[in-house]
Write a protein that holds these residues in place. Structure first.
Motif, PDB file in Angstrom:
ATOM      1  N   PRO A 192      22.906  37.897  40.925  1.00 41.70           N
ATOM      2  CA  PRO A 192      22.043  38.153  42.075  1.00 41.70           C
ATOM      3  C   PRO A 192      22.827  38.339  43.369  1.00 41.70           C
ATOM      4  O   PRO A 192      23.818  37.647  43.630  1.00 41.70           O
ATOM      5  CB  PRO A 192      21.169  36.887  42.137  1.00 41.70           C
ATOM      6  N   SER A 193      22.385  39.320  44.145  1.00 42.69           N
ATOM      7  CA  SER A 193      22.946  39.642  45.466  1.00 42.69           C
ATOM      8  C   SER A 193      24.324  40.277  45.414  1.00 42.69           C
ATOM      9  O   SER A 193      24.934  40.519  46.469  1.00 42.69           O
ATOM     10  CB  SER A 193      22.993  38.397  46.381  1.00 42.69           C
ATOM     11  N   SER A 194      24.826  40.577  44.222  1.00 43.35           N
ATOM     12  CA  SER A 194      26.163  41.172  44.138  1.00 43.35           C
ATOM     13  C   SER A 194      26.168  42.649  44.503  1.00 43.35           C
ATOM     14  O   SER A 194      27.230  43.271  44.524  1.00 43.35           O
ATOM     15  CB  SER A 194      26.754  40.978  42.739  1.00 43.35           C
ATOM     16  N   HIS A 195      25.004  43.224  44.821  1.00 44.34           N
ATOM     17  CA  HIS A 195      24.939  44.614  45.281  1.00 44.34           C
ATOM     18  C   HIS A 195      25.194  44.726  46.783  1.00 44.34           C
ATOM     19  O   HIS A 195      25.275  45.836  47.312  1.00 44.34           O
ATOM     20  CB  HIS A 195      23.566  45.210  44.955  1.00 44.34           C
ATOM     21  N   ALA A 241      35.834  38.289  36.590  1.00 44.59           N
ATOM     22  CA  ALA A 241      35.672  37.122  35.721  1.00 44.59           C
ATOM     23  C   ALA A 241      34.619  36.191  36.320  1.00 44.59           C
ATOM     24  O   ALA A 241      34.513  36.076  37.551  1.00 44.59           O
ATOM     25  CB  ALA A 241      36.996  36.394  35.565  1.00 44.59           C
ATOM     26  N   PRO A 242      33.834  35.509  35.494  1.00 46.39           N
ATOM     27  CA  PRO A 242      32.815  34.591  36.025  1.00 46.39           C
ATOM     28  C   PRO A 242      33.378  33.546  36.986  1.00 46.39           C
ATOM     29  O   PRO A 242      32.714  33.179  37.963  1.00 46.39           O
ATOM     30  CB  PRO A 242      32.239  33.940  34.760  1.00 46.39           C
ATOM     31  N   GLU A 243      34.608  33.094  36.724  1.00 50.96           N
ATOM     32  CA  GLU A 243      35.185  32.064  37.592  1.00 50.96           C
ATOM     33  C   GLU A 243      35.560  32.605  38.975  1.00 50.96           C
ATOM     34  O   GLU A 243      35.851  31.820  39.895  1.00 50.96           O
ATOM     35  CB  GLU A 243      36.404  31.424  36.930  1.00 50.96           C
ATOM     36  N   GLU A 244      35.564  33.928  39.151  1.00 49.95           N
ATOM     37  CA  GLU A 244      35.830  34.510  40.468  1.00 49.95           C
ATOM     38  C   GLU A 244      34.592  34.535  41.364  1.00 49.95           C
ATOM     39  O   GLU A 244      34.714  34.702  42.587  1.00 49.95           O
ATOM     40  CB  GLU A 244      36.354  35.942  40.317  1.00 49.95           C
ATOM     41  N   LEU A 245      33.418  34.400  40.792  1.00 53.75           N
ATOM     42  CA  LEU A 245      32.182  34.563  41.556  1.00 53.75           C
ATOM     43  C   LEU A 245      32.029  33.568  42.702  1.00 53.75           C
ATOM     44  O   LEU A 245      31.624  33.960  43.808  1.00 53.75           O
ATOM     45  CB  LEU A 245      30.976  34.493  40.622  1.00 53.75           C
ATOM     46  N   PRO A 246      32.333  32.270  42.520  1.00 56.49           N
ATOM     47  CA  PRO A 246      32.159  31.336  43.646  1.00 56.49           C
ATOM     48  C   PRO A 246      32.966  31.704  44.879  1.00 56.49           C
ATOM     49  O   PRO A 246      32.511  31.477  46.012  1.00 56.49           O
ATOM     50  CB  PRO A 246      32.617  30.001  43.048  1.00 56.49           C
ATOM     51  N   ALA A 247      34.153  32.282  44.680  1.00 57.35           N
ATOM     52  CA  ALA A 247      34.968  32.668  45.837  1.00 57.35           C
ATOM     53  C   ALA A 247      34.321  33.782  46.642  1.00 57.35           C
ATOM     54  O   ALA A 247      34.630  33.972  47.822  1.00 57.35           O
ATOM     55  CB  ALA A 247      36.358  33.097  45.373  1.00 57.35           C
ATOM     56  N   LEU A 248      33.393  34.525  46.013  1.00 59.44           N
ATOM     57  CA  LEU A 248      32.645  35.578  46.703  1.00 59.44           C
ATOM     58  C   LEU A 248      31.265  35.087  47.132  1.00 59.44           C
ATOM     59  O   LEU A 248      30.408  35.883  47.525  1.00 59.44           O
ATOM     60  CB  LEU A 248      32.498  36.815  45.806  1.00 59.44           C
ATOM     61  N   PRO A 259      26.314  33.518  42.841  1.00 56.16           N
ATOM     62  CA  PRO A 259      25.867  32.565  41.828  1.00 56.16           C
ATOM     63  C   PRO A 259      26.235  33.040  40.431  1.00 56.16           C
ATOM     64  O   PRO A 259      26.713  34.173  40.249  1.00 56.16           O
ATOM     65  CB  PRO A 259      24.345  32.562  42.022  1.00 56.16           C
ATOM     66  N   PRO A 260      25.996  32.221  39.417  1.00 60.33           N
ATOM     67  CA  PRO A 260      26.196  32.682  38.036  1.00 60.33           C
ATOM     68  C   PRO A 260      25.240  33.817  37.705  1.00 60.33           C
ATOM     69  O   PRO A 260      24.200  33.990  38.352  1.00 60.33           O
ATOM     70  CB  PRO A 260      25.873  31.422  37.203  1.00 60.33           C
ATOM     71  N   PRO A 261      25.550  34.600  36.672  1.00 55.61           N
ATOM     72  CA  PRO A 261      24.672  35.706  36.293  1.00 55.61           C
ATOM     73  C   PRO A 261      23.296  35.200  35.842  1.00 55.61           C
ATOM     74  O   PRO A 261      23.178  34.157  35.194  1.00 55.61           O
ATOM     75  CB  PRO A 261      25.419  36.378  35.129  1.00 55.61           C
ATOM     76  N   HIS A 262      22.282  35.967  36.191  1.00 58.97           N
ATOM     77  CA  HIS A 262      20.925  35.725  35.700  1.00 58.97           C
ATOM     78  C   HIS A 262      20.749  36.458  34.381  1.00 58.97           C
ATOM     79  O   HIS A 262      21.121  37.626  34.255  1.00 58.97           O
ATOM     80  CB  HIS A 262      19.902  36.246  36.714  1.00 58.97           C
ATOM     81  N   ARG A 263      20.198  35.782  33.380  1.00 64.20           N
ATOM     82  CA  ARG A 263      20.014  36.356  32.051  1.00 64.20           C
ATOM     83  C   ARG A 263      18.553  36.790  31.891  1.00 64.20           C
ATOM     84  O   ARG A 263      17.639  35.979  32.051  1.00 64.20           O
ATOM     85  CB  ARG A 263      20.399  35.343  30.972  1.00 64.20           C
TER      86      ARG A 263
END
Length: 344
Positions: A205-208, A240-247, A250-254
């Motif tokens: 979410p919000s990664s756009h 990588a999923p572990e890079e997401l918090p630095a940006l 949140p984790p991916p929504h399934r």
């Protein structure tokens, strides 16, 4: 590596330069796009910011055709999820006509997953009136236009995802990625249920949205692209999923959703196919739209009017077949014969 390729093909420099004003995304096929020195000075980020700014300007002109709840969800999250999209009886007729029909299909294997597609053509719409009525609905067309930032209709396919039925390496679509540097559309109307263990679509979410941290990440990746994986080098950046918090993401929504759910996303956001713990066969109506990013207008596409728009998928296949025969392009989508979409 990129510099050596440029020296060997210097005569293509005018083409590489003109490509800066298009949707060209491959860092390895265009040494200007892949130049570490130019990207260190902001070339990739400048194209990214301009493309997003123009897409949102077009969306503002298209916003009136989208219900406010959908528009608010998309602007915030980068996706729209709408369950029970069609009336139950209409959906049942649409699903049965598609799942039990036999169509000429093409398929492409990536790792241990097979994607099979049947182009939606005018002939199919005459055969399945519920499908014709669906893609003509104003709320459907309005949402596709808003997310894709263009009035040009998407290309449509009946798509079957088959996981766990073929041997191969891990599916590369399981890796979180952005399809390209500029906003574009993919949408799914799921014709079968998708449970959490059946490889559901996932989206961050919000990664756009182009936040300062996302822009800094993009610049770093563009400068270091020579060390990246093959798909990132071709313009579909992996994260990588572990890079997401630095940006600050949140984790991916399934999207574990029942049949008759519509999901539409901006593929400049990070997304992936979820992992599956058992063999999967799922079927969906799939829509795809990726316009040239640097045009200020939302319309004026000569291939937009029907039936031209609905023939683009077939024409595209024929063109790539011809180029493959000439040795100019690889056709990855191979004939699969007549099949029911629900068959593995």
């Amino acid at each position: 590596m990129l510099g050596n390729r440029a020296l060997l093909k210097w005569w293509r420099a005018p083409i590489w330069t003109l490509a800066l004003g298009t949707g060209a995304k491959s860092f390895v096929d265009n040494p200007i796009l892949g130049s570490p020195s130019l990207n260190r000075r902001g070339l990739h980020v400048a194209r990214l910011k301009l493309a997003h700014r123009m897409a949102w300007a077009r969306r503002r002109r298209l916003a009136a055709s989208v219900p406010a709840t959908w528009r608010e969800q998309f602007d915030r999250d980068g996706f729209v999820e709408a369950r029970d999209f069609l009336p139950t009886d209409v959906f049942a007729r649409l699903r049965d006509a598609i799942l039990n029909g036999e169509f000429e299909a093409r398929e492409h294997q990536q790792g241990n997953a097979v994607t099979r597609r049947v182009a939606v053509t005018p002939e199919m719409l005459r055969r399945i009136p519920e499908l014709r009525q669906l893609i003509a609905k104003p709320r459907w067309r309005g949402l596709m236009a808003y997310i894709g930032s263009t009035l040009s209709p998407p290309i449509y396919y009946i798509q079957t995802i088959v996981m766990g039925h073929a041997d191969g390496a891990p599916d590369p679509q399981l890796e979180l990625h952005a399809d390209t540097f500029h906003p574009s559309l993919k949408a799914w109307l799921f014709l079968t249920d998708v449970s959490d263990d059946q490889g559901p679509l996932t989206y961050v979410p919000s990664s756009h949205l182009l936040t300062p941290k996302r822009l800094a990440w993009e610049q770093q990746r563009s400068v270091e692209i020579g060390e990246a994986d093959r798909l990132s080098q071709r313009g579909s950046l992996r994260i990588a999923p572990e890079e997401l918090p630095a940006l600050d993401l949140p984790p991916p929504h399934r999207f574990a959703v029942p049949a008759n759910t519509l999901v539409a996303i901006d593929t400049s956001g990070f997304h992936a196919r979820g992992s599956a713990s058992r063999p999967v066969v799922r079927v969906e109506l799939w829509a795809y739209s990726r316009r040239t990013p640097f045009l200020p207008w939302a319309g004026l596409d000569p291939l937009s009017p029907q039936p031209l728009a609905l023939r683009r998928a077939g024409w595209l296949t024929q063109i790539v077949d011809r180029l493959d025969g000439l040795g100019l392009m690889k056709q990855h989508w191979q004939p699969a014969g007549r099949k029911r979409p629900i068959d593995p």
